[in-house]
Design an enzyme around this catalytic site. Structure first.
Site, PDB file in Angstrom:
ATOM      1  N   GLU A 166     -54.485 -62.587  -0.706  1.00 21.05           N
ATOM      2  CA  GLU A 166     -55.724 -62.306  -1.436  1.00 21.05           C
ATOM      3  C   GLU A 166     -56.522 -63.575  -1.747  1.00 21.05           C
ATOM      4  O   GLU A 166     -56.642 -63.995  -2.911  1.00 21.05           O
ATOM      5  CB  GLU A 166     -55.410 -61.520  -2.713  1.00 21.05           C
ATOM      6  CG  GLU A 166     -54.777 -60.172  -2.405  1.00 21.05           C
ATOM      7  CD  GLU A 166     -54.574 -59.293  -3.633  1.00 21.05           C
ATOM      8  OE1 GLU A 166     -54.733 -59.774  -4.758  1.00 21.05           O
ATOM      9  OE2 GLU A 166     -54.262 -58.104  -3.443  1.00 21.05           O
ATOM     10  N   GLU A 350     -51.099 -54.058   0.948  1.00 23.47           N
ATOM     11  CA  GLU A 350     -50.820 -53.663  -0.446  1.00 23.47           C
ATOM     12  C   GLU A 350     -51.637 -52.431  -0.787  1.00 23.47           C
ATOM     13  O   GLU A 350     -52.820 -52.338  -0.432  1.00 23.47           O
ATOM     14  CB  GLU A 350     -51.223 -54.755  -1.454  1.00 23.47           C
ATOM     15  CG  GLU A 350     -50.250 -55.869  -1.596  1.00 23.47           C
ATOM     16  CD  GLU A 350     -50.648 -56.867  -2.677  1.00 23.47           C
ATOM     17  OE1 GLU A 350     -51.301 -56.474  -3.679  1.00 23.47           O
ATOM     18  OE2 GLU A 350     -50.316 -58.045  -2.504  1.00 23.47           O
TER      19      GLU A 350
END
Ligand code: IFM
Length: 437
Positions: A166, A350
């Site tokens: 991320e 995710e």
């Protein structure tokens, strides 16, 4: 669960994920101080001043945790390597730290689980943070050295590797919004981190290739960018949000170019000669990972660029206050494949929800969330998106960063007093879906 493994194409991988600082217990095994340990001491920065010193004690309990991954029917386990455990000051080796991941990877292979590694999931060694962290180019060079160490030790046994988890959170959330460590909040710091983190991805990917590590990809987060109203200025604001959140890293990784609209806003805060780095960032990737949780209903707040705010939408929400919007996952997968990644295999790296369940309870909300998002994946596959895997976040309840231990994302409940693991109904539902199908 309305879907099973049999509904997905042959070879589709199911995985579950954690990250080092969130579960291991950073007080063990000679790990170095990280910028999260420092941030947790700042009054008001982290709920209850919690930190990752003990977390889920995975450092000692990993065999039990890997058994749970295997018994849940998962093909793969997405874990991360802590830079500060392997190199406590960001530079010198802690052999004990590297040996931990050596055992962990072998433990996965012994159980027939594919190791999916992420090199950096947010625990920057404090010694590097003291020298400017991600606002400083030197951190990128140190990250390349760290990548080489991990690649040489583990690379022959990994199923796949992503350098940075991320990048938007590492850069913008932490250096512009100041919500995560190191808690900086200026446009200049945010912009510099946005470039250096992209470069860290590219340099690490190049090192992994040089070291002949297979299956190099990325794990990048996305939110469905929705204007909160049909006013022109909110539509434009949603576009700006989309640029910073969704298109910045995607453009750099797959086109070798940052989006012009964002560059204009970043102005002269970009580091000198950033253009020279674009070829390094634009590495060939074997797969691309998408972390997806929710949508964002964007408004123009007026004032200084980027002048972005959000409003609360009407959909049901998780305990994070995040709207549950599975259609956003289908849409993003389609858009990313069509406009950027084309034939590159995609992987949901995710997806999950925070929910305050108790052991023994039905955990129906989480089962429904997972089910709806798996269906969203199937919808994308039906339209031709080359989606090859799905990852449930998270295996265990864990340290949810600035929100401490309060939000529970796990398929498995963790009692932080006793460290007892209790699989939730969602874990059993996933296991049935993956083994019955
Ligand atoms: O817990 C985090 C994880 O570390 C990164 N992705 C989002 C998760 C939930 O907030």
């Amino acid at each position: 669960m309305s879907v099973t493994r049999a509904d997905f194409p042959a070879g589709f991988l199911f995985s579950t994920a954690t990250s080092a600082y969130q579960i291991e217990g950073h007080g063990f095994g000679g790990a170095g101080r990280t910028h999260w340990d420092t941030f947790a001491r700042r009054p008001g920065a982290v709920l209850n001043g919690d930190d990752g010193a003990v977390a889920c004690d995975h450092y000692h309990r990993w065999p039990e945790d890997l058994d749970l991954v295997r018994d849940g029917g998962f093909d793969a386990y997405r874990f991360s390597t802590s830079w500060a455990r392997i190199m406590p000051d960001g530079r010198s080796l802690n052999p004990e730290g590297l040996a931990f991941y050596d055992r962990l990877v072998d433990g996965m292979l012994d159980r027939g689980i594919k190791p999916m590694a992420t090199l950096y999931h947010w625990e920057l060694p404090q010694a590097l943070s003291d020298k400017g962290g991600w606002t400083a180019r030197d951190t990128v060079l140190r990250f390349a050295d760290f990548t080489e160490v991990v690649a040489r030790k583990l690379g022959d046994r990994l199923h796949s590797v992503a350098p940075v988890n991320e990048p938007w959170c590492v850069a913008w959330l932490s250096h512009y919004h100041g919500h995560h460590a190191p808690g900086l909040s200026t446009l200049r710091d945010g912009v510099r981190a946005m470039h250096h983190v992209a470069l860290a991805h590219g340099m690490a990917a190049a090192v992994l290739r040089d070291e002949r590590v297979p299956n190099v990809g990325a794990a990048t987060n996305f939110e469905a960018a929705l204007p909160a109203t049909d006013r022109e200025i909110d539509i434009a604001a949603a576009e700006r949000f989309d640029g910073i959140y969704n298109r910045w890293f995607l453009g750099a990784m797959f086109r070798g170019a940052y989006p012009d609209d964002v560059l204009e806003g970043f102005g002269d805060h970009m580091p000198d000669r950033w253009q020279d780095d674009m070829a390094t960032i634009h590495q060939p990737l074997d797969w691309f990972g998408i972390n997806y949780y929710t949508c964002n209903r964007v408004i123009d707040t007026g004032g200084e660029w980027p002048a972005l705010g959000s409003v609360v939408g009407p959909l049901p929400k998780t305990d994070m206050g995040w709207e549950i919007y599975p259609q956003g996952l289908t849409d993003l997968l389609g858009w990313i494949a069509r406009d950027y990644t084309q034939e590159t295999p995609l992987f949901v790296t995710e997806n999950g929800m925070a929910h305050a369940d108790v052991p023994g309870a039905e955990d129906a909300a989480r089962i429904d969330f997972l089910d709806q998002h798996l269906q969203a994946c199937l919808k994308a596959i039906e339209t031709g998106v080359p989606l090859t895997g799905y990852t449930a976040w998270s295996l265990l309840d864990n340290f949810e960063w600035a929100l401490g231990y309060e939000k529970r994302f796990g398929l498995i409940h963790v009692d932080y007093d006793t460290q007892a693991r209790t699989p939730k109904a969602s874990y059993h539902a996933m296991a049935r879906a993956l083994t019955d199908g």
